[in-house]
Design an enzyme around this catalytic site. Structure first.
Site, short mmCIF file in Angstrom:
data_model
loop_
_atom_site.label_atom_id
_atom_site.label_comp_id
_atom_site.label_asym_id
_atom_site.label_seq_id
_atom_site.Cartn_x
_atom_site.Cartn_y
_atom_site.Cartn_z
N GLU A 83 0.89 -1.25 -0.02
CA GLU A 83 0.01 -0.05 0.03
C GLU A 83 0.96 1.15 -0.01
OE1 GLU A 83 -4.20 -0.43 1.74
OE2 GLU A 83 -3.00 0.77 3.28
N HIS A 101 7.51 -27.13 0.48
CA HIS A 101 6.90 -28.39 -0.20
C HIS A 101 5.99 -27.75 -1.15
CE1 HIS A 101 9.17 -31.31 2.35
NE2 HIS A 101 9.22 -30.18 3.01
N LYS A 123 -13.83 1.79 -2.82
CA LYS A 123 -14.49 2.26 -1.84
C LYS A 123 -16.00 2.69 -2.18
CE LYS A 123 -11.40 3.07 1.94
NZ LYS A 123 -10.68 3.89 2.63
O1 PA5 Z 1 -2.94 2.06 6.09
C1 PA5 Z 1 -4.12 2.40 6.08
O2 PA5 Z 1 -4.20 3.72 5.82
C2 PA5 Z 1 -5.34 1.58 5.52
O3 PA5 Z 1 -4.80 0.36 5.19
C3 PA5 Z 1 -6.33 1.61 6.64
O4 PA5 Z 1 -5.47 0.95 8.02
C4 PA5 Z 1 -7.42 0.81 6.49
O5 PA5 Z 1 -8.02 1.27 5.24
C5 PA5 Z 1 -8.41 0.87 7.53
O6 PA5 Z 1 -8.85 2.15 7.70
P1 PA5 Z 1 -9.72 2.84 9.10
O7 PA5 Z 1 -8.64 2.62 10.16
O8 PA5 Z 1 -9.74 4.23 8.86
O9 PA5 Z 1 -10.92 2.01 9.31
#
Ligand code: PA5
Length: 446
Positions: free
Chosen positions: A278, A307, A421
């Site tokens: 990410e 394996h 989203k």
């Molecule tokens: O790293 C990030 O910002 C995302 O992966 C969030 O952790 C994830 O989308 C969850 O978001 P939130 O904590 O706002 O629910």
């Protein structure tokens, strides 16, 4: 303290595609600039995770004291950065440290998964911890509504003490819920991104609850931070590993395999997958130009995946960089009895420890991968302790940001997850998404 061995990432007679030291020297300026940018981001309070080792942990102790002996399980509802670190830390330490309390994590919206978790849960003794930085994530909100409804109906007189919410200090829907209902709450700091937040209240509350020494986690992170402030690349494991992975990306090795030889550390490969994917998987550079960069993180488990995957790793395309993770000393172990001393096919195992076999196989795979000319490195944990886990977390968080600087991208954003989203909101009928709903209908040919 954990150690990092980069030898097999460098050019050698075996790793012919390895990075030459002379090439590394040409990056002296780039390294200095990336370091300066990190310093200036820290001054601008953008990289809040750097400051976490100094955090005061008494709020967890005080809160846990106030709970007394009422709960033996914490049930975390969250997703991505609001769940992966919690699982990774708990699973790394629960067996070796014989943690007295349990963590359950629901990080999906799969109805059967929720059914299974609830089947393992004694709600009378379970504290629900809803974690979301934004306070709007659909998956977490759905879980929150199901769980809060369940708890409110089952415990109308004392449901408040059974729910604790970790979210932004002011913003978001859940902050309003906290204010209306009077739930106990903890904070996800503004200056720490979701996937960098395991050493904030996000991860530390559940860790402290299960019996992990959170101060030791922070101390380990602090020691690693000190090491990774060194401007001498060869003394700074985060910068060295970051630069070498960056150079391999440039050379077309777009897959990074993390392979712990420890079931306890397997969830850290999951945590790393999110952090690396990410943060670095980006279309645009900081000037808005299309560059389409990133390295696909893959998790594998030693010895299990020997394996399953190692055939591909040794003989398939030479497009991967490997990270082996090894634990020197397991305090919980088995001696293999010499059950068939007369049979030489297996008697060589008799009298050895299981961990000895595990670590021999780790080294054997490293040797095989090296002989096949595939670049690899090794991270060694002297043992599984909170301090070593804290150090590992800080190492990878710094490495990720540093690599993002070299790539000239923003490692802290995630614009690529927005489209999904928005489509979900449209499909689920959220107000204000009519246009997107119409586009989806057209896509479906309706
Ligand atoms: O790293 C990030 O910002 C995302 O992966 C969030 O952790 C994830 O989308 C969850 O978001 P939130 O904590 O706002 O629910």
């Amino acid at each position: 303290m954990i150690s990092f061995d980069a030898k097999n990432l460098l050019f050698s007679s075996q790793i012919r595609s390895g990075i030459e030291k002379s090439r590394i020297e040409t990056y002296e300026n780039a390294i200095r600039e990336a370091h300066q940018e990190i310093l200036s981001d820290r001054r601008a309070d953008i990289l809040g995770f750097y400051n976490l080792p100094e955090a005061d942990t008494s709020r967890y102790t005080d809160y846990l004291k106030s709970l007394g002996d009422d709960f033996d399980t914490i049930f975390v509802l969250g997703i991505g950065g609001s769940a992966l670190g919690n699982k990774a830390v708990y699973n790394a330490l629960r067996t070796e440290l014989k943690l007295p309390r349990k963590l359950l994590v629901y990080d999906n919206v799969d109805p059967l998964f929720l059914t299974e978790i609830l089947q393992q849960t004694d709600l009378d003794r379970t504290l629900i911890n809803v974690i979301t930085k934004s306070g709007t994530t659909a998956e977490t909100m759905a879980g929150y509504m199901i769980l809060a409804d369940l708890i409110k109906r089952k415990y109308p007189d004392d449901y408040r003490k059974r729910i604790v919410i970790t979210t932004d200090k002011e913003r978001g829907f859940l902050r309003q819920v906290i204010n209306q209902e009077g739930y106990k709450s903890f904070i996800v700091p503004d200056n720490v991104g979701g996937r960098f937040s395991v050493l904030t209240d996000v991860g530390l509350l559940s860790s402290a609850f299960t019996g992990i020494d959170v101060q030791a986690l922070l101390n380990g992170a602090g020691k690693m931070r000190m090491l990774c402030e060194n401007t001498d690349l060869w003394q700074n494991p985060a910068y060295l590993n970051g630069l070498l992975h960056y150079l391999y990306m440039r050379d077309g090795k777009n897959i990074s395999v993390m392979m712990p030889y420890s079931n306890s550390l397997y969830d850290f490969a999951d945590w790393y997958r999110q952090l690396w994917a990410e943060s670095l998987g980006k279309r645009k550079d900081k000037r808005g130009r299309d560059i389409f960069v990133g390295q696909t993180p893959v998790k594998a488990l030693g010895t299990t995946d020997q394996h399953s995957q190692v055939q591909l790793y040794t003989e398939g395309p030479n497009d991967k960089v490997f990270t082996f993770i090894k634990v020197d000393k397991f305090h919980t172990d088995f001696e293999i009895p010499n059950l068939h001393p007369e049979r030489e096919e297996i008697s060589y195992l008799g009298g050895k420890k299981l961990s000895e076999l595990l670590n021999a196989e780790c080294l054997a795979t490293e040797i095989a991968i090296t002989k096949a000319g595939r670049p690899n490195c090794r991270i060694t944990f002297p043992d599984l302790s909170a301090e070593n886990i804290g150090a590992f977390i800080m190492l990878y968080e710094i490495q990720t940001v540093f690599t993002g600087k070299l790539l000239n991208i923003d490692p802290l954003d995630q614009p690529g997850v927005e489209a999904g989203k928005i489509a979900t909101y449209a499909l689920m009928g959220k107000k204000g998404f009519d246009q997107e709903r119409a586009e989806i209908q057209e896509y479906l040919g309706e």
